[in-house]
Design a protein around this motif. Structure first.
Motif, PDB file in Angstrom:
ATOM      1  N   ALA A  57     -25.371  10.733 -20.582  1.00 54.20           N
ATOM      2  CA  ALA A  57     -25.414  11.963 -19.930  1.00 54.20           C
ATOM      3  C   ALA A  57     -25.804  11.417 -18.489  1.00 54.20           C
ATOM      4  N   LEU A  58     -25.305  11.972 -17.348  1.00 61.05           N
ATOM      5  CA  LEU A  58     -25.715  11.835 -15.881  1.00 61.05           C
ATOM      6  C   LEU A  58     -26.171  13.115 -15.349  1.00 61.05           C
ATOM      7  N   LEU A  59     -27.272  13.337 -14.623  1.00 62.80           N
ATOM      8  CA  LEU A  59     -27.790  14.203 -14.359  1.00 62.80           C
ATOM      9  C   LEU A  59     -27.876  14.274 -12.718  1.00 62.80           C
ATOM     10  N   ASP A  60     -27.173  15.079 -12.067  1.00 66.94           N
ATOM     11  CA  ASP A  60     -27.201  15.098 -10.687  1.00 66.94           C
ATOM     12  C   ASP A  60     -27.443  16.322 -10.218  1.00 66.94           C
ATOM     13  N   ASN A  61     -28.701  16.301  -9.653  1.00 68.10           N
ATOM     14  CA  ASN A  61     -29.380  17.326  -8.953  1.00 68.10           C
ATOM     15  C   ASN A  61     -28.927  17.807  -7.545  1.00 68.10           C
ATOM     16  N   GLY A  62     -28.110  17.021  -7.058  1.00 70.67           N
ATOM     17  CA  GLY A  62     -27.356  17.517  -5.783  1.00 70.67           C
ATOM     18  C   GLY A  62     -28.264  16.903  -4.474  1.00 70.67           C
ATOM     19  N   ARG A  63     -29.419  16.327  -4.713  1.00 67.95           N
ATOM     20  CA  ARG A  63     -30.192  15.634  -3.526  1.00 67.95           C
ATOM     21  C   ARG A  63     -29.859  14.149  -3.684  1.00 67.95           C
ATOM     22  N   ALA A  64     -28.950  13.381  -3.991  1.00 70.32           N
ATOM     23  CA  ALA A  64     -28.475  12.048  -3.999  1.00 70.32           C
ATOM     24  C   ALA A  64     -29.535  11.438  -4.830  1.00 70.32           C
ATOM     25  N   ILE A 106     -14.881   2.997 -29.157  1.00 69.19           N
ATOM     26  CA  ILE A 106     -15.456   4.105 -28.198  1.00 69.19           C
ATOM     27  C   ILE A 106     -15.354   3.761 -26.687  1.00 69.19           C
ATOM     28  N   GLN A 107     -14.312   4.507 -26.359  1.00 70.52           N
ATOM     29  CA  GLN A 107     -14.193   4.253 -24.815  1.00 70.52           C
ATOM     30  C   GLN A 107     -14.737   4.983 -23.881  1.00 70.52           C
ATOM     31  N   GLU A 108     -15.299   6.270 -24.304  1.00 71.04           N
ATOM     32  CA  GLU A 108     -16.171   7.268 -23.353  1.00 71.04           C
ATOM     33  C   GLU A 108     -16.904   8.081 -24.366  1.00 71.04           C
ATOM     34  N   ALA A 109     -18.089   8.410 -24.027  1.00 72.91           N
ATOM     35  CA  ALA A 109     -19.010   9.273 -24.473  1.00 72.91           C
ATOM     36  C   ALA A 109     -20.029   9.578 -23.415  1.00 72.91           C
ATOM     37  N   LEU A 110     -19.633  10.968 -22.425  1.00 72.55           N
ATOM     38  CA  LEU A 110     -20.365  11.073 -21.530  1.00 72.55           C
ATOM     39  C   LEU A 110     -20.320  12.711 -21.209  1.00 72.55           C
ATOM     40  N   VAL A 111     -21.568  13.208 -20.745  1.00 72.65           N
ATOM     41  CA  VAL A 111     -21.755  14.556 -20.292  1.00 72.65           C
ATOM     42  C   VAL A 111     -22.182  14.412 -18.774  1.00 72.65           C
ATOM     43  N   SER A 112     -21.425  14.722 -17.858  1.00 77.72           N
ATOM     44  CA  SER A 112     -21.631  14.866 -16.468  1.00 77.72           C
ATOM     45  C   SER A 112     -22.629  16.292 -16.320  1.00 77.72           C
ATOM     46  N   VAL A 113     -23.706  16.125 -15.801  1.00 82.67           N
ATOM     47  CA  VAL A 113     -24.462  17.514 -15.519  1.00 82.67           C
ATOM     48  C   VAL A 113     -25.009  17.610 -13.916  1.00 82.67           C
ATOM     49  N   LYS A 114     -24.431  18.840 -13.260  1.00 79.50           N
ATOM     50  CA  LYS A 114     -24.754  19.010 -12.002  1.00 79.50           C
ATOM     51  C   LYS A 114     -25.433  20.213 -11.835  1.00 79.50           C
ATOM     52  N   HIS A 115     -26.844  20.098 -11.827  1.00 80.81           N
ATOM     53  CA  HIS A 115     -27.591  21.308 -11.677  1.00 80.81           C
ATOM     54  C   HIS A 115     -28.482  21.569 -10.592  1.00 80.81           C
ATOM     55  N   THR A 116     -28.788  22.708 -10.349  1.00 81.63           N
ATOM     56  CA  THR A 116     -29.613  23.106  -9.576  1.00 81.63           C
ATOM     57  C   THR A 116     -31.035  23.644 -10.235  1.00 81.63           C
ATOM     58  N   VAL A 117     -31.805  24.575  -9.532  1.00 77.71           N
ATOM     59  CA  VAL A 117     -32.866  25.249  -9.966  1.00 77.71           C
ATOM     60  C   VAL A 117     -32.185  26.405 -10.683  1.00 77.71           C
ATOM     61  N   MET A 118     -31.059  27.095  -9.814  1.00 75.62           N
ATOM     62  CA  MET A 118     -30.373  28.178 -10.641  1.00 75.62           C
ATOM     63  C   MET A 118     -29.512  28.220 -11.400  1.00 75.62           C
ATOM     64  N   GLU A 119     -28.639  27.063 -11.525  1.00 79.60           N
ATOM     65  CA  GLU A 119     -27.366  27.134 -12.271  1.00 79.60           C
ATOM     66  C   GLU A 119     -27.061  25.663 -12.699  1.00 79.60           C
ATOM     67  N   ASN A 120     -26.370  25.411 -13.672  1.00 84.24           N
ATOM     68  CA  ASN A 120     -25.892  24.010 -14.084  1.00 84.24           C
ATOM     69  C   ASN A 120     -24.282  24.089 -14.632  1.00 84.24           C
ATOM     70  N   ASP A 121     -23.721  22.900 -14.497  1.00 88.61           N
ATOM     71  CA  ASP A 121     -22.276  22.935 -14.839  1.00 88.61           C
ATOM     72  C   ASP A 121     -22.402  21.565 -15.609  1.00 88.61           C
ATOM     73  N   MET A 122     -21.855  21.564 -16.941  1.00 91.75           N
ATOM     74  CA  MET A 122     -21.667  20.595 -17.598  1.00 91.75           C
ATOM     75  C   MET A 122     -20.258  20.053 -18.093  1.00 91.75           C
ATOM     76  N   ASN A 123     -19.897  18.863 -17.740  1.00 93.16           N
ATOM     77  CA  ASN A 123     -18.600  18.447 -18.212  1.00 93.16           C
ATOM     78  C   ASN A 123     -18.398  17.162 -19.180  1.00 93.16           C
ATOM     79  N   ALA A 124     -18.103  17.227 -20.279  1.00 90.65           N
ATOM     80  CA  ALA A 124     -18.422  16.409 -21.450  1.00 90.65           C
ATOM     81  C   ALA A 124     -16.872  15.539 -21.607  1.00 90.65           C
ATOM     82  N   THR A 125     -16.782  14.571 -21.896  1.00 89.46           N
ATOM     83  CA  THR A 125     -15.764  13.818 -22.211  1.00 89.46           C
ATOM     84  C   THR A 125     -16.037  12.668 -23.343  1.00 89.46           C
ATOM     85  N   VAL A 126     -15.070  12.898 -24.303  1.00 94.81           N
ATOM     86  CA  VAL A 126     -15.351  11.742 -25.645  1.00 94.81           C
ATOM     87  C   VAL A 126     -13.937  11.067 -25.820  1.00 94.81           C
ATOM     88  N   ILE A 127     -13.716   9.790 -25.752  1.00 93.23           N
ATOM     89  CA  ILE A 127     -12.489   9.067 -26.021  1.00 93.23           C
ATOM     90  C   ILE A 127     -12.692   8.322 -26.982  1.00 93.23           C
TER      91      ILE A 127
END
Length: 189
Positions: A57-64, A106-127
């Motif tokens: 997983a990669l957590l992106d809080n939007g502040r670089a 296993i070519q990919e197994a990842l959840v990309s998470v963009k989140h703030t204090v108020m909401e989150n969006d998760m996109n998962a891909t498994v190949i």
């Protein structure tokens, strides 16, 4: 000598007190069938993890600030074990040395998470790529699972675990329900 022991003790205690990196539980579930598809056919399963990075997983809080999150368990071993259980339930004898081989990549197994204090969006891909092979031929198939999930507040580790495990489980179900793979293995294994 006492100073050296004291310095080593301080370093060791500091390492124990430092914060541990976040990890999530990775526990895929085999898609087992109630009825056996084959009887007495053997095969060996091997796996390889070719992902460029070992985090799940990669957590992106939007502040670089992007933080990788790793699984507590070995992703390759867990997926291989789930497939062993899955094919054993279908009636295959999974052995170490068999002329019939199933290779899992296993070519990919990842959840990309963009989140703030108020909401989150998760996109998962498994190949996963499966190669069924013996002296009679070879079949290569790629299975892809994706999932999107949004929620309120920051995403918790438990939510990330759920999205990743559910996506892997969808791919395992797709493999279990693939009639082309089943027919190929029934005829040639």
């Amino acid at each position: 000598m006492k100073k050296l022991v004291l310095a080593a003790s301080v370093v060791l205690l500091a390492a124990c007190a430092s914060p541990q990196k976040e990890q999530i539980n990775f526990a895929p579930t085999a898609a087992t069938s109630a009825a056996k598809i084959v009887e007495g056919k053997s095969m060996s399963i091997s796996s390889q993890d070719v992902r460029t990075a070992q985090y799940v997983a990669l957590l992106d809080n939007g502040r670089a600030n992007i933080t990788p999150v790793h699984a507590r368990q070995n992703v390759r071993i867990e997926i291989e074990n789930a497939l062993v259980n899955q094919f054993s339930a279908e009636g295959y004898q999974v052995t170490v040395n068999s002329k019939n081989t199933l290779k899992v990549e296993i070519q990919e197994a990842l959840v990309s998470v963009k989140h703030t204090v108020m909401e989150n969006d998760m996109n998962a891909t498994v190949i996963l790529e499966l190669t069924a092979e013996n002296s009679k031929g070879k079949l290569v198939k790629t299975y892809t699972g994706t999932a999107k999930r949004s929620g309120l507040m920051s995403a918790s580790n438990e939510e990330i675990e759920t999205v990743l495990n559910d996506t892997v489980n969808l791919v395992l179900k797709e493999i279990a329900n693939d009639t082309e793979l089943q027919d190929y293995m029934k005829e040639r294994f």
